[in-house]
Enzyme design. Sequence first.
Site, short mmCIF file in Angstrom:
data_model
loop_
_atom_site.label_atom_id
_atom_site.label_comp_id
_atom_site.label_asym_id
_atom_site.label_seq_id
_atom_site.Cartn_x
_atom_site.Cartn_y
_atom_site.Cartn_z
N LYS A 13 58.07 -43.41 30.89
CA LYS A 13 56.86 -43.94 31.54
C LYS A 13 55.69 -44.00 30.55
CE LYS A 13 56.78 -40.67 34.67
NZ LYS A 13 57.98 -39.89 34.27
N ARG A 88 53.21 -38.90 43.00
CA ARG A 88 54.53 -38.25 42.94
C ARG A 88 54.95 -37.65 44.27
NH1 ARG A 88 56.00 -36.06 37.06
NH2 ARG A 88 54.17 -36.95 36.10
N ARG A 122 61.99 -35.09 21.95
CA ARG A 122 60.63 -35.64 22.08
C ARG A 122 59.64 -34.83 21.23
NH1 ARG A 122 57.71 -36.83 27.64
NH2 ARG A 122 58.31 -34.71 28.15
N ARG A 155 56.58 -30.25 23.48
CA ARG A 155 55.91 -29.77 24.70
C ARG A 155 56.60 -28.53 25.25
NH1 ARG A 155 54.89 -34.94 28.54
NH2 ARG A 155 55.67 -33.49 30.10
N ARG A 166 62.05 -29.68 36.60
CA ARG A 166 61.25 -30.88 36.84
C ARG A 166 62.09 -31.96 37.52
NH1 ARG A 166 59.38 -31.76 30.91
NH2 ARG A 166 58.66 -33.78 31.65
P1 AP5 Z 1 58.25 -40.52 27.60
O1 AP5 Z 1 57.66 -41.88 27.45
O2 AP5 Z 1 57.45 -39.36 27.15
O3 AP5 Z 1 58.75 -40.32 29.12
P2 AP5 Z 1 57.94 -39.97 30.42
O4 AP5 Z 1 58.63 -40.65 31.55
O5 AP5 Z 1 56.48 -40.26 30.24
O6 AP5 Z 1 58.24 -38.43 30.46
P3 AP5 Z 1 57.33 -37.20 30.88
O7 AP5 Z 1 58.15 -36.00 30.60
O8 AP5 Z 1 55.98 -37.25 30.23
O9 AP5 Z 1 57.16 -37.42 32.38
P4 AP5 Z 1 56.89 -36.34 33.39
O10 AP5 Z 1 56.62 -37.21 34.54
O11 AP5 Z 1 57.86 -35.30 33.65
O12 AP5 Z 1 55.72 -35.50 32.74
P5 AP5 Z 1 54.15 -35.62 32.85
O13 AP5 Z 1 53.58 -35.38 31.54
O14 AP5 Z 1 53.77 -36.83 33.60
O15 AP5 Z 1 59.68 -40.54 26.90
C1 AP5 Z 1 60.46 -39.36 26.81
C2 AP5 Z 1 61.18 -39.31 25.44
O16 AP5 Z 1 62.16 -40.34 25.40
C3 AP5 Z 1 60.25 -39.60 24.25
O17 AP5 Z 1 60.66 -38.82 23.17
C4 AP5 Z 1 60.44 -41.10 23.96
O18 AP5 Z 1 60.23 -41.41 22.60
C5 AP5 Z 1 61.90 -41.29 24.35
N1 AP5 Z 1 62.16 -42.60 24.93
C6 AP5 Z 1 61.38 -43.31 25.77
N2 AP5 Z 1 62.00 -44.46 26.12
C7 AP5 Z 1 63.20 -44.46 25.48
C8 AP5 Z 1 64.31 -45.38 25.43
N3 AP5 Z 1 64.30 -46.53 26.12
N4 AP5 Z 1 65.40 -45.04 24.68
C9 AP5 Z 1 65.41 -43.87 23.98
N5 AP5 Z 1 64.40 -42.97 23.98
C10 AP5 Z 1 63.32 -43.26 24.73
O19 AP5 Z 1 53.85 -34.36 33.82
C11 AP5 Z 1 53.98 -33.02 33.36
C12 AP5 Z 1 53.77 -32.07 34.50
O20 AP5 Z 1 52.46 -32.25 35.07
C13 AP5 Z 1 54.72 -32.19 35.69
O21 AP5 Z 1 55.91 -31.50 35.49
C14 AP5 Z 1 53.88 -31.58 36.82
O22 AP5 Z 1 53.88 -30.18 36.75
C15 AP5 Z 1 52.49 -32.07 36.48
N6 AP5 Z 1 52.18 -33.36 37.12
C16 AP5 Z 1 52.00 -34.55 36.52
N7 AP5 Z 1 51.71 -35.50 37.40
C17 AP5 Z 1 51.69 -34.90 38.62
C18 AP5 Z 1 51.47 -35.37 39.94
N8 AP5 Z 1 51.20 -36.66 40.21
N9 AP5 Z 1 51.54 -34.47 40.95
C19 AP5 Z 1 51.79 -33.17 40.71
N10 AP5 Z 1 52.03 -32.65 39.50
C20 AP5 Z 1 51.98 -33.52 38.44
#
Ligand code: AP5
Length: 279
Positions: A13, A88, A122, A155, A166
Site C-alpha cells: 500500500k 481498517r 523491508r 520496523r 497483524r
Molecule cells: P509496503 O509498501 O511497505 O506495504 P504496506 O502494505 O504499506 O505494508 P505496511 O506493513 O506498512 O502496512 P500495515 O498496514 O500493516 O502497516 P501500517 O504502517 O499502515 O511494502 C512492504 C514490503 O514489500 C516493502 O519492503 C516493499 O518494498 C515490498 N513490496 C511492495 N510491493 C512489492 C511487490 N509488488 N513485489 C515485491 N515486493 C514488494 O500500520 C502499522 C500499525 O499501525 C498497525 O499494525 C496498527 O497497529 C496501526 N494502525 C495503522 N492504521 C490503523 C488504523 N486505520 N486503525 C487502527 N490501527 C492502525
Amino acid sequence: MRLVLFGPPMAGKGTQASMLAEKLGLLHIAMGDLLREAVAANTSLGRKAKKYMDEGALVPDAIVIGLVEGKMKTSNSEAGFILDGFPRTVEQAEQLEQFTDIDLVLSIDLPFDRLVERSTGRRVCRKCGAVYHIDFKPPRKPEVCDRCGGSLYRRDDDKESVVRERLRAYEAQTQPVINYYDLRRKLKFVDGDKSIEEVGMRLLEAIFDKWPELEVKVAKAEAARKAAGEQKPPKKEAIPGIKTRRQQGRGRRGSPRDRKKKAGGQPQKKPRHRPKKKK
Ligand code: AP5
C-alpha cells in the site's frame, strides 16, 4: 479524486500510494506514518498508540479517526487524496463517511505467505520514510536511502510474530470493510502478487477506468518529466584521476565552513593583509 488503498499488511500500500500520489498530484495520507510520527514525538496519543502497535493490534478507532480528520483539515487536499491504511474497521469507514466522500477503493490482494516473506526484507528510511526491500527494491547503497541519504532501519513490528498478529487483526477486523465498500459499488481488486511496476500499472488502469480523461494527462506529464530529465545540461568533465575538494569531503576552499572547522568550531577571521610600514 478521493481514493482508498486497501490491503493486508505488506501488500504494498505504502509503496504504491506514494507513486500514485506523485503521478496524480494527490495528498498521500498514510495512517501508519501518522501514528509512528506521534510515537516518535512521544505525544500522549503516541504513547497510547505504541502499546497496540508493538503487539500488532489495531489502535482504537477514536484515536485514528481524530488523527486522520485533523490531517485532512490542516493539509491541502483540494486536488484530492489517497488514504493508505485507513479505514481498517467498519466503524472507521462509517465515521469517514461523516466528513468526506470516497470515490474509489482499490484493494491489493495477495496470499498471506507472500506477505510474511516480504516483511523480513523491508527497510525504511529514518529520515524521509521511503520504503525499500533488500531483494525486490534494494537501495543503490546498502542501508542508505537513495532519495535523501538517510539511514535505513527495520520496523519493530516487522518481526515475524508481530506480523502474524497483524495478519490476524486484518482478518478479524479489517476484511469486513471490503464488504462495506463492495455493497456501495466502490471496490476494485488488483492482483498484488506481481512486480512493483506491474502492480502500479494495474492500479493506474483501474483509476483510468473510472476517470478515462486522466490517461492522456498523466501520459503527457510523464513524457514532459522524462524530457526535462534528458535536457539537463551534462555535468562538467572531471579531470581523470583528480578528485575535487568536494569529492574529498573538504568543502569549498577557504569557505566559512572550512575555516570554522579548522578553528575547532569557532568561525575564524580571514587573516588581513597589512601593508608593511615604511621605515
Ligand atoms: P509496503 O509498501 O511497505 O506495504 P504496506 O502494505 O504499506 O505494508 P505496511 O506493513 O506498512 O502496512 P500495515 O498496514 O500493516 O502497516 P501500517 O504502517 O499502515 O511494502 C512492504 C514490503 O514489500 C516493502 O519492503 C516493499 O518494498 C515490498 N513490496 C511492495 N510491493 C512489492 C511487490 N509488488 N513485489 C515485491 N515486493 C514488494 O500500520 C502499522 C500499525 O499501525 C498497525 O499494525 C496498527 O497497529 C496501526 N494502525 C495503522 N492504521 C490503523 C488504523 N486505520 N486503525 C487502527 N490501527 C492502525
